[in-house]
Design a protein around this motif. Structure first.
Motif, mmCIF file in Angstrom:
data_model
loop_
_atom_site.group_PDB
_atom_site.id
_atom_site.type_symbol
_atom_site.label_atom_id
_atom_site.label_comp_id
_atom_site.label_asym_id
_atom_site.label_seq_id
_atom_site.Cartn_x
_atom_site.Cartn_y
_atom_site.Cartn_z
ATOM 1 N N VAL A 36 -24.582 -35.575 -30.138
ATOM 2 C CA VAL A 36 -25.276 -34.357 -30.580
ATOM 3 C C VAL A 36 -26.714 -34.354 -30.072
ATOM 4 O O VAL A 36 -27.205 -33.334 -29.548
ATOM 5 C CB VAL A 36 -25.247 -34.255 -32.121
ATOM 6 C CG1 VAL A 36 -26.135 -33.104 -32.596
ATOM 7 C CG2 VAL A 36 -23.817 -34.060 -32.623
ATOM 8 N N ASP A 37 -27.399 -35.468 -30.230
ATOM 9 C CA ASP A 37 -28.802 -35.554 -29.824
ATOM 10 C C ASP A 37 -28.962 -35.247 -28.334
ATOM 11 O O ASP A 37 -29.797 -34.412 -27.928
ATOM 12 C CB ASP A 37 -29.350 -36.947 -30.138
ATOM 13 C CG ASP A 37 -30.870 -37.030 -30.055
ATOM 14 O OD1 ASP A 37 -31.514 -36.051 -29.639
ATOM 15 O OD2 ASP A 37 -31.414 -38.099 -30.417
ATOM 16 N N THR A 38 -28.167 -35.900 -27.516
ATOM 17 C CA THR A 38 -28.307 -35.690 -26.067
ATOM 18 C C THR A 38 -27.837 -34.298 -25.646
ATOM 19 O O THR A 38 -28.347 -33.743 -24.663
ATOM 20 C CB THR A 38 -27.525 -36.763 -25.293
ATOM 21 O OG1 THR A 38 -26.158 -36.764 -25.716
ATOM 22 C CG2 THR A 38 -28.134 -38.136 -25.516
ATOM 23 N N LYS A 39 -26.892 -33.732 -26.370
ATOM 24 C CA LYS A 39 -26.448 -32.351 -26.089
ATOM 25 C C LYS A 39 -27.579 -31.366 -26.352
ATOM 26 O O LYS A 39 -27.827 -30.451 -25.555
ATOM 27 C CB LYS A 39 -25.229 -32.008 -26.945
ATOM 28 C CG LYS A 39 -24.557 -30.683 -26.587
ATOM 29 C CD LYS A 39 -23.836 -30.777 -25.272
ATOM 30 C CE LYS A 39 -23.036 -29.515 -24.973
ATOM 31 N NZ LYS A 39 -22.422 -29.564 -23.619
ATOM 32 N N PHE A 68 -25.334 -23.248 -30.496
ATOM 33 C CA PHE A 68 -24.164 -23.801 -29.824
ATOM 34 C C PHE A 68 -22.997 -23.702 -30.791
ATOM 35 O O PHE A 68 -23.179 -23.540 -31.992
ATOM 36 C CB PHE A 68 -24.421 -25.265 -29.418
ATOM 37 C CG PHE A 68 -23.322 -25.915 -28.623
ATOM 38 C CD1 PHE A 68 -22.955 -25.410 -27.376
ATOM 39 C CD2 PHE A 68 -22.649 -27.012 -29.114
ATOM 40 C CE1 PHE A 68 -21.939 -26.008 -26.638
ATOM 41 C CE2 PHE A 68 -21.641 -27.631 -28.384
ATOM 42 C CZ PHE A 68 -21.287 -27.108 -27.139
ATOM 43 N N ASP A 69 -21.799 -23.825 -30.289
ATOM 44 C CA ASP A 69 -20.611 -23.777 -31.148
ATOM 45 C C ASP A 69 -20.371 -25.189 -31.695
ATOM 46 O O ASP A 69 -19.454 -25.902 -31.272
ATOM 47 C CB ASP A 69 -19.412 -23.278 -30.336
ATOM 48 C CG ASP A 69 -18.354 -22.647 -31.229
ATOM 49 O OD1 ASP A 69 -18.513 -22.716 -32.455
ATOM 50 O OD2 ASP A 69 -17.372 -22.106 -30.689
ATOM 51 N N LEU A 86 -17.983 -30.833 -33.212
ATOM 52 C CA LEU A 86 -17.896 -31.944 -34.162
ATOM 53 C C LEU A 86 -16.456 -32.234 -34.558
ATOM 54 O O LEU A 86 -16.026 -33.395 -34.596
ATOM 55 C CB LEU A 86 -18.730 -31.625 -35.401
ATOM 56 C CG LEU A 86 -20.250 -31.573 -35.199
ATOM 57 C CD1 LEU A 86 -20.939 -31.005 -36.433
ATOM 58 C CD2 LEU A 86 -20.802 -32.959 -34.878
ATOM 59 N N ARG A 87 -15.693 -31.186 -34.839
ATOM 60 C CA ARG A 87 -14.332 -31.394 -35.336
ATOM 61 C C ARG A 87 -13.450 -32.070 -34.283
ATOM 62 O O ARG A 87 -12.596 -32.890 -34.628
ATOM 63 C CB ARG A 87 -13.708 -30.064 -35.767
ATOM 64 C CG ARG A 87 -14.375 -29.460 -36.997
ATOM 65 C CD ARG A 87 -13.643 -29.733 -38.295
ATOM 66 N NE ARG A 87 -13.270 -31.074 -38.581
ATOM 67 C CZ ARG A 87 -13.882 -31.858 -39.504
ATOM 68 N NH1 ARG A 87 -14.931 -31.412 -40.154
ATOM 69 N NH2 ARG A 87 -13.430 -33.066 -39.751
ATOM 70 N N SER A 88 -13.669 -31.781 -33.017
ATOM 71 C CA SER A 88 -12.858 -32.419 -31.977
ATOM 72 C C SER A 88 -13.084 -33.920 -31.953
ATOM 73 O O SER A 88 -12.166 -34.699 -31.668
ATOM 74 C CB SER A 88 -13.172 -31.812 -30.608
ATOM 75 O OG SER A 88 -14.504 -32.106 -30.209
#
Length: 633
Positions: free
Chosen positions: A428-431, A477-478, A483-485
């Protein structure tokens, strides 16, 4: 033979009917109402030789039915781990006369009593028989150190929210001992300490460490809201810390303040035990934390680097897990089940920030942090159990398994939401950094999500939707399917996209990193997981087997020991040499294995050489990991 048998059976049936257990008295549900009066609790912790805590409790009551509860669902343990088997000697009296109790046959942590007419105070006496050895549980009392965990020594009345029950705790310590706690002291007379009255929820969340050898270090000198490191140890030598070591801990406190931009405590107290005998621990509390490691944390500083992530991890929990809490943790008392579905935030993001703060403060070097990440990346990249069990389901493990040892952990999976959760948050952070052109990061999320209501102690609860909404405010962002994936997927390999986006990749080399060497030294074992698919203790006992790895396919299990390697007595060096010699050869590695009373020789057809995890820079990529680990000015 049939008739006499019937003749004997019928009276027995009648007898059983006559002594049948009484019907269960309903346990009153917790209501948001104040308990009338203040409960006084006295704990005597002076019996060091037998490790027994003795309690006396005075409970304001009125005549009629009363149910007293022993805490079952413990915050920080994430499961029903209240040590009920160690509660003993329970007696109630009213006006000096015995009052009988009956345990609820369904809710076994509940004790029903009927308060007689004319009794306004019910007196209780009982003991907590703390473990005498580690097979009985974690050691909480030695000749030099003791830890008071209030759930172990406390009873409370059913029918009330824990926040509405007032308790005035008192503690008798061994002569001359000092203590650390987030509790506020009302007064001290020699070895008897009286604490200020407080609500039961805060009491249960405010443990105490005491010791014969004690030192208190101010980690934020001059701060309006102080932070202290309270150290107890087996001997006075272990307490000695250099100015440079203390400065790294002070830097950790400062970096946390920069990250969250808030505080949620009157004062914060690290309770820190350095001991070979007192049980190791890392447990979060809102205004304190329990931390126990082996001696040498200060005195053998060069070799203790990998253990210095503990304090920042537990400190982060003051914000993540204690102030901001998952909605499923919003329970009215300690006998209502917790729901753990968001532990990948509660623990996973704390694991991430603990690692980051350890690096930013200098407690762990940047290279040491990378080596640690490499070891964890390899471990979770090789978890075979993800093919049948999603990471999301592992949040239930504290309830399902109660943190007992597993025979096939690589296949069964354990509490993977900690470390695999950490990799999700690196992702998440790098995204965020990538999409924002490196103008925003998870630091912005931390300040916005955990930094609210500065100075407030009142927990702020959240849902999955709240997490997604907060991420979207930082970077649109979606996020929900992203996260769920990762939480619900069954794909092979750990979620290491964030590591690649950070500019690094997992590789294997024929020599171990310093982190691997330190891990092997601490565990007194050798890790061949990424070659032979086993880890082996110093004495040859197999500590773990990778499901469907080389050793697994040869029939090895964790209840076996390696006696010899290629006809030579087992030593780690002998097996390492055999792995090296087998590379480029066609000859198998022969192991003489003992399982129970049986011996057999098995052949491992492996020729890939030694394989140890490392991180390697991705050529031409941006080193976002280096940026993440750099101290904030």
């Amino acid at each position: 033979m049939t008739a006499p048998f019937k003749f004997r059976l019928l009276p027995l049936v009648a007898l059983i009917a006559a002594i049948a257990l009484p019907a269960s008295a309903a346990v009153p549900p917790p209501l948001d109402q104040p308990y009338p009066g203040t409960i006084v609790l006295k704990v005597d912790a002076t019996n060091l030789s037998q490790q027994i805590f003795r309690m006396k409790m005075s409970i304001p009551v009125k005549p009629g039915p009363l149910t007293m509860l022993y805490p079952q669902w413990l915050p920080g343990n994430h499961g029903p781990s209240g040590p009920l088997t160690q509660l003993a000697g329970l007696k109630f009296t009213g006006n000096g006369k015995p009052v009988e109790w009956v345990r609820d046959p369904v809710h076994v942590h509940a004790f029903h009593v009927t308060v007689p007419e004319g009794v306004s105070t019910l007196e209780a006496e009982y003991q907590f028989l703390s473990p005498l050895d580690s097979a009985q549980g974690r050691i909480t009392m030695t000749n030099e150190i003791l830890g008071v965990q209030w759930p172990s020594v406390t009873l409370y009345p059913a029918g009330y929210n824990s926040r509405r029950i007032t308790v005035q705790p008192n503690l008798t310590l061994p002569d001359g001992w000092q203590f650390g706690s987030a509790l506020e002291t009302a007064g001290r007379n020699g070895n008897e300490v009286a604490f200020k009255p407080l609500d039961l929820e805060t009491l249960i969340d405010s443990p105490l460490f005491a010791g014969r050898y004690f030192k208190r270090i101010d980690l934020d000198p001059g701060a309006k809201v102080p932070v202290h490191l309270n150290i107890v140890a087996d001997n006075p030598e272990s307490l000695e810390a250099t100015p440079e070591q203390i400065e790294a801990h002070r830097a950790m406190v400062k970096q946390a303040a920069k990250l969250f931009g808030s505080y949620h405590y009157n004062h914060y107290d690290f309770l820190f035990a350095l001991s070979d005998e007192f049980g190791g621990i890392g447990r979060e509390h809102h205004q304190s934390s329990e931390n126990g490691v082996k001696p040498g944390y200060f005195t053998d500083w060069a070799r203790s680097e990998s253990g210095r992530e503990l304090l920042p991890h537990e400190y982060v929990h003051s914000w993540d897990g204690k102030f901001r809490r998952p909605a499923g943790q919003d329970v009215p008392n300690f006998n209502v089940p917790l729901q753990n579905e968001l532990l990948w935030v509660y623990e996973g993001q704390t694991q991430y920030w603990g690692k980051v703060l350890a690096a930013r403060s200098g407690l762990i070097s940047e290279n040491g942090t990378r080596n640690g990440i490499a070891a964890l990346a390899a471990l979770y990249d090789n978890v075979q159990g993800r093919s049948w069990r999603a990471m999301q389901d592992t949040v239930n493990d504290p309830i399902i398994n109660g943190r007992r040892a597993l025979g096939w952990s690589n296949w069964q999976r354990s509490e993977d939401y900690y470390v695999e959760g950490m990799f999700i948050w690196l992702d998440v952070d790098t995204k965020i950094r990538e999409m924002s052109g490196d103008t925003r990061s998870l630091d912005d999320f931390a300040r916005a999500f955990y930094g609210i209501n500065n100075g407030s102690f009142v927990p702020a609860f959240y849902t999955f939707a709240d997490v997604v909404a907060a991420l979207n405010k930082v970077q649109a962002f979606d996020w929900a399917p992203f996260l769920r994936s990762r939480l619900d997927g069954h794909g092979s390999g750990a979620p290491l996209d964030g590591l690649a986006r950070a500019g690094w990749k997992l590789v294997y080399k024929d020599a171990p990193s310093d982190a691997t060497k330190a891990s092997e030294e601490r565990s007194k074992s050798s890790d061949f997981s990424y070659s032979l698919g086993i880890s082996v203790k110093q004495d040859g006992a197999i500590a773990g087997v990778v499901w469907d790895g080389v050793a697994f396919r040869a029939g090895l299990a964790g209840n076996s020991s390696i006696v010899a390697v290629n006809n030579r007595a087992y030593k780690a060096e002998v097996l390492k040499a055999a792995i090296k010699a087998a590379k480029g050869s066609k000859a198998p590695i022969d192991l003489l294995v003992k399982q129970g009373s049986n011996y057999r020789t098995i052949a491992l057809d492996y020729h890939g050489g030694a394989r140890y995890p490392h991180l390697e820079r991705i050529a031409g990529s941006k080193d976002r990991l280096g940026t993440i680990l750099k101290a904030v000015k």
